[in-house]
Design a protein around this motif. Sequence first.
Motif, PDB file in Angstrom:
ATOM      1  N   GLY A 140       2.111   7.486  -8.164  1.00  0.00           N
ATOM      2  CA  GLY A 140       1.064   7.881  -7.248  1.00  0.00           C
ATOM      3  C   GLY A 140       0.234   6.768  -7.705  1.00  0.00           C
ATOM      4  N   PRO A 141      -0.816   6.448  -5.955  1.00  0.00           N
ATOM      5  CA  PRO A 141      -1.964   5.806  -6.614  1.00  0.00           C
ATOM      6  C   PRO A 141      -2.456   5.140  -7.601  1.00  0.00           C
ATOM      7  CG  PRO A 141      -2.834   7.859  -4.663  1.00  0.00           C
ATOM      8  CD  PRO A 141      -1.347   8.094  -5.594  1.00  0.00           C
ATOM      9  N   THR A 142      -2.774   6.412  -8.446  1.00  0.00           N
ATOM     10  CA  THR A 142      -2.405   5.623  -9.929  1.00  0.00           C
ATOM     11  C   THR A 142      -1.453   4.432 -11.077  1.00  0.00           C
ATOM     12  OG1 THR A 142      -2.107   7.570 -11.246  1.00  0.00           O
ATOM     13  CG2 THR A 142      -4.131   6.759 -10.336  1.00  0.00           C
ATOM     14  N   ARG A 176       8.763   3.257   2.203  1.00  0.00           N
ATOM     15  CA  ARG A 176       9.223   5.199   1.601  1.00  0.00           C
ATOM     16  C   ARG A 176      10.428   5.625   1.181  1.00  0.00           C
ATOM     17  NH1 ARG A 176       5.515   5.786   6.233  1.00  0.00           N
ATOM     18  NH2 ARG A 176       7.174   5.666   7.760  1.00  0.00           N
ATOM     19  N   ARG A 203       2.396   1.590  -3.277  1.00  0.00           N
ATOM     20  CA  ARG A 203       1.326   2.201  -4.586  1.00  0.00           C
ATOM     21  C   ARG A 203       1.416   3.542  -4.071  1.00  0.00           C
ATOM     22  NH1 ARG A 203      -2.520  -1.030  -7.226  1.00  0.00           N
ATOM     23  NH2 ARG A 203      -3.144   0.488  -9.110  1.00  0.00           N
ATOM     24  N   ARG A 204       1.041   3.837  -2.813  1.00  0.00           N
ATOM     25  CA  ARG A 204       0.866   5.036  -2.618  1.00  0.00           C
ATOM     26  C   ARG A 204       1.694   6.115  -3.374  1.00  0.00           C
ATOM     27  NH1 ARG A 204      -1.241   4.497   1.799  1.00  0.00           N
ATOM     28  NH2 ARG A 204       0.897   5.583   2.892  1.00  0.00           N
ATOM     29  N   HIS A 205       3.154   5.703  -3.158  1.00  0.00           N
ATOM     30  CA  HIS A 205       4.040   6.217  -2.940  1.00  0.00           C
ATOM     31  C   HIS A 205       4.804   6.715  -4.163  1.00  0.00           C
ATOM     32  CE1 HIS A 205       2.993   8.390   0.820  1.00  0.00           C
ATOM     33  NE2 HIS A 205       2.936   7.624   1.511  1.00  0.00           N
ATOM     34  N   SER A 235       0.784  -1.137   0.056  1.00  0.00           N
ATOM     35  CA  SER A 235       0.188   0.412   0.235  1.00  0.00           C
ATOM     36  C   SER A 235       0.869   1.087   0.027  1.00  0.00           C
ATOM     37  CB  SER A 235      -1.264   0.035   0.824  1.00  0.00           C
ATOM     38  OG  SER A 235      -1.362   0.870   1.272  1.00  0.00           O
ATOM     39  N   VAL A 236       1.775   1.304   0.412  1.00  0.00           N
ATOM     40  CA  VAL A 236       2.832   2.569   1.122  1.00  0.00           C
ATOM     41  C   VAL A 236       3.748   2.439  -0.752  1.00  0.00           C
ATOM     42  CG1 VAL A 236       4.779   3.162   1.892  1.00  0.00           C
ATOM     43  CG2 VAL A 236       3.297   2.482   3.274  1.00  0.00           C
TER      44      VAL A 236
END
Length: 199
Positions: free
Chosen positions: A46-48, A87, A40-42, A37-38
Amino acid sequence: MTTAVTTNDCHDLDLVRSGDLEAFGRIHDRHAPLVLSVCRRHGPGGPTGSRTEAEDATQEVFIRAYRKLDSVDDCTGLAAWLCSIARFVVRERRRATARRLKHEEAAMTSVINQHGAVDRRRPSADAERRERFAALEAALDRLPDQERLAIHIQYLEHDPVDAARRALGLSRSGFYKLLARARTMLADLIGDQASEDLR
């Protein structure tokens, strides 16, 4: 639930340090969804962004984590520690992606200019440039593996000759012969594509 996870983390961490690889597998399974999730988000996009890219980053996170397990002082903070590695990994991958895109664009521009420069004064210049980039990308995909790798090494590596020696086992002259062949093949493929577009 949190207490159970913490207890399991501490127990499994002790087992991993004594050589039990299955215990690390349990740590992975327990925290992989959060790390994914981290990533994928960062990560890039980004989230896409691509799930495949996020999964690759997640795998890298756990490889790095395994190598650094001895640096974990507080087993109760294992999840947070893994997220901090995640991260860091995605920041590195974002920078690498930006560098790759920059060098690829420079390489594409160089090849495009050799086969007809775009007149930027015309309103359609950007569209033509995108079309030429797309044609070049398609041509690169059609190159044999070694020739495509030679192009990538030349434009993406800080020291292409050393990278070619390590990746392909080639001398300086061998690499430049391969690179010349790759450029010729690439130019032919771009010409073939242009001819097809005119039919």
